[in-house]
Scaffold this active site. Structure first.
Site, PDB file in Angstrom:
ATOM      1  CE  LYS A  31      17.781 -34.268  -4.318  1.00 15.27           C
ATOM      2  NZ  LYS A  31      17.054 -34.334  -5.624  1.00 15.27           N
ATOM      3  CG  ASP A  58      18.847 -31.164  -7.313  1.00 15.25           C
ATOM      4  OD1 ASP A  58      19.750 -30.560  -7.913  1.00 15.25           O
ATOM      5  OD2 ASP A  58      18.743 -32.412  -7.300  1.00 15.25           O
ATOM      6  CE  LYS A  60      21.612 -32.278 -10.551  1.00 14.35           C
ATOM      7  NZ  LYS A  60      20.315 -32.658  -9.921  1.00 14.35           N
ATOM      8  CG  ASP A  63      19.435 -21.382 -20.893  1.00 12.70           C
ATOM      9  OD1 ASP A  63      19.938 -20.733 -21.844  1.00 12.70           O
ATOM     10  OD2 ASP A  63      18.375 -22.027 -21.000  1.00 12.70           O
ATOM     11  N   PRO A  65      23.617 -16.606 -19.202  1.00 10.13           N
ATOM     12  CG  PRO A  65      25.718 -15.613 -18.849  1.00 10.13           C
ATOM     13  CD  PRO A  65      24.894 -16.314 -19.899  1.00 10.13           C
ATOM     14  CB  THR A 122      26.918 -38.748  -7.602  1.00  5.94           C
ATOM     15  OG1 THR A 122      25.497 -38.733  -7.749  1.00  5.94           O
ATOM     16  CG2 THR A 122      27.347 -37.594  -6.717  1.00  5.94           C
ATOM     17  CD  GLN A 194      23.704 -41.445  -6.683  1.00  4.13           C
ATOM     18  OE1 GLN A 194      24.684 -40.848  -7.110  1.00  4.13           O
ATOM     19  NE2 GLN A 194      22.518 -40.880  -6.594  1.00  4.13           N
ATOM     20  NE  ARG A 215      17.343 -43.886  -5.935  1.00  7.18           N
ATOM     21  CZ  ARG A 215      17.897 -43.918  -7.141  1.00  7.18           C
ATOM     22  NH1 ARG A 215      17.356 -44.648  -8.095  1.00  7.18           N
ATOM     23  NH2 ARG A 215      18.980 -43.237  -7.393  1.00  7.18           N
TER      24      ARG A 215
END
Length: 246
Positions: A31, A58, A60, A63, A65, A122, A194, A215
């Site tokens: 990732k 990743d 995310k 905005d 379309p 999360t 988390q 981590r």
């Protein structure tokens, strides 16, 4: 491919490439998040892809379309295997992302990447979700967003392992569920930021398609041993006999 995705949450491309070289035979993919991408840009993504690694970008996207569609098309040009958008951007945005991923891949002669939707981060719990104005219980909101993502043509979602079973029940066996926030058992017990966590094998048993571990691996004294322990835990799960009711 393996279910373990290693989050390369490090400061530099050199560190990321070193980790990928160390862990490539243990991880199903890597990732690349906003920290590393902001520091190194798409060149690093392409370098990882060129080594044969599956890359989960990743970022995310969230905005209007058209802007998200353009961002997805740009991501496809790097050869990523999977990328994500925020499901809270709505069905039109998610449809635009799914369409852009397919169109850009066809135009460039590349494999179509998986496009998945982020449900609820999360790090959040019911109280922090309510503070944003969402009055649904957290689990209900996650499942609602997962159904929206599926209806929009996305391949899956990102969600806490604690919601995986409910998403699997609502969206069926072929919907991909990517679960970050993996802690406990072979992944260590430090929760960091988390809020909704679960161990590796426990998350897969609950229905996760892929687990993302950062981590507990990259901050370990011996990252390869840490990754190997998680891979072994998942391997034991696959090897366990399936019991059926008489």
């Amino acid at each position: 491919m393996g279910q373990l995705l290693v989050a390369l949450d490090v400061d530099s491309g050199a560190s990321a490439l070193e980790l990928a070289t160390q862990l490539r035979d243990l991880a199903g993919g890597f990732k690349v998040g906003s920290r590393l991408f902001t520091a190194e840009g798409p060149t690093l993504v392409r370098r990882l892809v060129e080594t044969g690694s599956n890359v989960f970008l990743d970022l995310k996207f969230h905005d209007i379309p058209n802007t998200v569609a353009q961002a997805v098309a740009a991501a496809v040009s790097t050869g990523v295997w999977m990328l994500n958008v925020h499901a809270s951007g709505g069905v039109p945005m998610m449809r635009a992302a799914a369409r852009a991923g397919a169109d850009a891949a066809a135009r460039d002669g590349r494999r179509r990447p998986l496009v998945i939707g982020v449900t609820v981060l999360t790090s959040m719990d019911d109280a922090t979700l309510r503070a944003t104005g969402v009055q649904r219980p957290l689990l209900e909101q996650v499942v609602t967003l997962a159904r929206m993502a599926q209806d929009a043509g996305l391949d899956g979602v990102v969600a806490s392992p604690q919601e995986t079973a409910a998403i699997r029940s609502a969206c069926g066996p072929d919907f991909s569920i990517v679960t970050p926030g993996i802690r406990g058992a072979s992944a260590g017990t430090d929760r960091n930021d988390q809020s909704r966590t679960m161990g590796p094998a426990e998350a897969v048993r609950a229905g996760a398609s892929y687990i993302v571990v950062g981590r507990p691996i990259i901050a370990a004294t011996d990252p390869r041993s840490a990754a190997a322990a998680i891979a072994e835990e998942l391997g034991r799960l696959k090897a366990a006999p399936t019991t059926t009711s008489p």
